[in-house]
Write a protein that holds these residues in place. Structure first.
Motif, PDB file in Angstrom:
ATOM      1  N   TRP A 161      -7.398  -1.614  -0.283  1.00 56.34           N
ATOM      2  CA  TRP A 161      -5.564  -1.764   0.143  1.00 56.34           C
ATOM      3  C   TRP A 161      -5.204  -3.387   0.050  1.00 56.34           C
ATOM      4  CZ3 TRP A 161      -2.936   3.083  -1.690  1.00 56.34           C
ATOM      5  CH2 TRP A 161      -3.884   3.922  -0.986  1.00 56.34           C
TER       6      TRP A 161
ATOM      7  N   GLU B 144       5.862   3.025  -2.532  1.00 53.77           N
ATOM      8  CA  GLU B 144       5.704   3.077  -3.701  1.00 53.77           C
ATOM      9  C   GLU B 144       6.945   2.946  -5.060  1.00 53.77           C
ATOM     10  OE1 GLU B 144       4.914   7.606  -3.972  1.00 53.77           O
ATOM     11  OE2 GLU B 144       3.222   6.929  -3.397  1.00 53.77           O
TER      12      GLU B 144
ATOM     13  N   ALA C 206       0.912  -1.444  -0.174  1.00 50.18           N
ATOM     14  CA  ALA C 206       0.250  -0.022  -0.133  1.00 50.18           C
ATOM     15  C   ALA C 206       0.369   1.310   0.309  1.00 50.18           C
ATOM     16  CB  ALA C 206      -0.389  -0.473   1.546  1.00 50.18           C
TER      17      ALA C 206
ATOM     18  N   LYS D   8       1.170  -2.768  -8.175  1.00 50.03           N
ATOM     19  CA  LYS D   8       0.611  -1.333  -7.940  1.00 50.03           C
ATOM     20  C   LYS D   8      -1.776  -1.926  -7.671  1.00 50.03           C
ATOM     21  CE  LYS D   8       3.443   1.055  -9.470  1.00 50.03           C
ATOM     22  NZ  LYS D   8       3.896   2.000  -7.912  1.00 50.03           N
ATOM     23  N   SER D   9      -1.475  -3.610  -7.363  1.00 50.29           N
ATOM     24  CA  SER D   9      -3.054  -3.692  -7.325  1.00 50.29           C
ATOM     25  C   SER D   9      -3.719  -3.675  -6.048  1.00 50.29           C
ATOM     26  CB  SER D   9      -2.813  -5.476  -7.182  1.00 50.29           C
ATOM     27  OG  SER D   9      -2.023  -5.670  -6.249  1.00 50.29           O
TER      28      SER D   9
ATOM     29  N   ASN E 139      -5.165  -0.720  -3.916  1.00 52.68           N
ATOM     30  CA  ASN E 139      -5.909   0.651  -3.956  1.00 52.68           C
ATOM     31  C   ASN E 139      -6.912   1.608  -2.547  1.00 52.68           C
ATOM     32  OD1 ASN E 139      -8.001   0.540  -5.642  1.00 52.68           O
ATOM     33  ND2 ASN E 139      -6.875  -0.385  -6.871  1.00 52.68           N
ATOM     34  N   GLU E 140      -6.520   2.362  -2.858  1.00 50.00           N
ATOM     35  CA  GLU E 140      -8.167   3.006  -1.996  1.00 50.00           C
ATOM     36  C   GLU E 140      -9.433   2.238  -2.429  1.00 50.00           C
ATOM     37  OE1 GLU E 140      -9.670   6.902  -0.223  1.00 50.00           O
ATOM     38  OE2 GLU E 140      -8.384   7.225  -1.642  1.00 50.00           O
ATOM     39  N   LYS E 141      -9.686   1.985  -3.387  1.00 42.09           N
ATOM     40  CA  LYS E 141     -10.639   1.313  -4.237  1.00 42.09           C
ATOM     41  C   LYS E 141     -11.746  -0.129  -3.582  1.00 42.09           C
ATOM     42  CE  LYS E 141     -10.846   3.885  -8.347  1.00 42.09           C
ATOM     43  NZ  LYS E 141     -12.016   4.343  -9.211  1.00 42.09           N
TER      44      LYS E 141
END
Length: 233
Positions: free
Chosen positions: A212, A139, A136, A204-205, A207-209
């Motif tokens: 996490w 980066e 999460a 990158k799997s 995410n906030e949607k």
């Protein structure tokens, strides 16, 4: 409540604390670091009860029973039920129901300064907490292309398969859910079966949607026994 009843309850409560402490069952309720406090509390309870019993005997309280209060309230003895449950029943650790009912998943400590260098090796064993934190918040993608081994219990929801675990800060009351969605060949094992899963994160799997929750491509999958410490801390 009569003094005799109080003393009996103290002995039983203290004994229950010592039982779960020395049997390892306490790990289903609190962190490992709290073991000395549990043992101390159990010893103090039993010590206080024994001191009161000896004091009453010396004062002749046992022989001077008030026949007007020879029986105690049934509600008093109902307090023994939780104690007897500890002695007779071994309740399981929290599991899939908590993960599925949680409003937020993968509640990690959101701070990049907690992320150190990954160890070397072909397969890296990581805690679920570190894995989801890195996916999460790191980066730089240090996990990309690295083979990782995770330990947790199997969970299925809405057609997806997850490896999940609960982390605690103090005790089971503050448990927070952690889960990783598995892709690839997942064997048909029952929910809440503990497993060791080896594979790679899908970059990158998380995410906030999707709260996490990272995706994990499974390479190997092994059923294991529930660990002695079911919670991460």
């Amino acid at each position: 409540m009569r003094r005799e009843t109080q003393n009996i309850l103290l002995v039983l409560l203290g004994g229950a604390l010592l039982k779960i402490s020395f049997s390892g069952l306490y790990l289903r309720y609190v962190q490992k670091s709290l073991l000395p406090l549990l043992i101390a509390a159990g010893v103090v309870m039993i010590g206080l009860a024994l001191f009161a019993i000896v004091t009453d005997i010396r004062r002749g309280k046992a022989a001077a029973e008030d026949h007007g209060h020879a029986h105690s309230s049934r509600s008093t003895w109902l307090m023994l039920l939780p104690v007897m449950a500890v002695f007779l029943i071994s309740p399981p650790a929290l599991g899939g129901d908590v993960v599925n009912s949680a409003a937020d998943t993968n509640q990690t400590q959101r701070s990049r300064n907690l992320l150190g260098d990954l160890p070397s090796g072909d397969v890296i064993p990581l805690s679920m907490t570190e894995f989801v934190t890195r996916t999460a918040w790191d980066e730089s993608g240090t996990l990309d292309g690295r083979r990782v081994k995770l330990t947790g219990f199997l969970l299925r929801a809405e057609g997806d398969s997850f490896v999940a675990r609960l982390a605690i800060s103090c005790c089971a009351a503050d448990a927070r859910p952690l889960k990783v969605r598995m892709t690839g060949d997942v064997p048909a094992l029952p929910d809440e079966q503990w497993v060791e899963v080896t594979g790679q994160v899908v970059p990158k799997s998380a995410n906030e949607k999707n709260s996490w929750v990272p995706s994990f491509t499974v390479e190997s999958f092994t059923a294991v026994a529930e660990p002695v410490e079911p919670y991460e801390s």
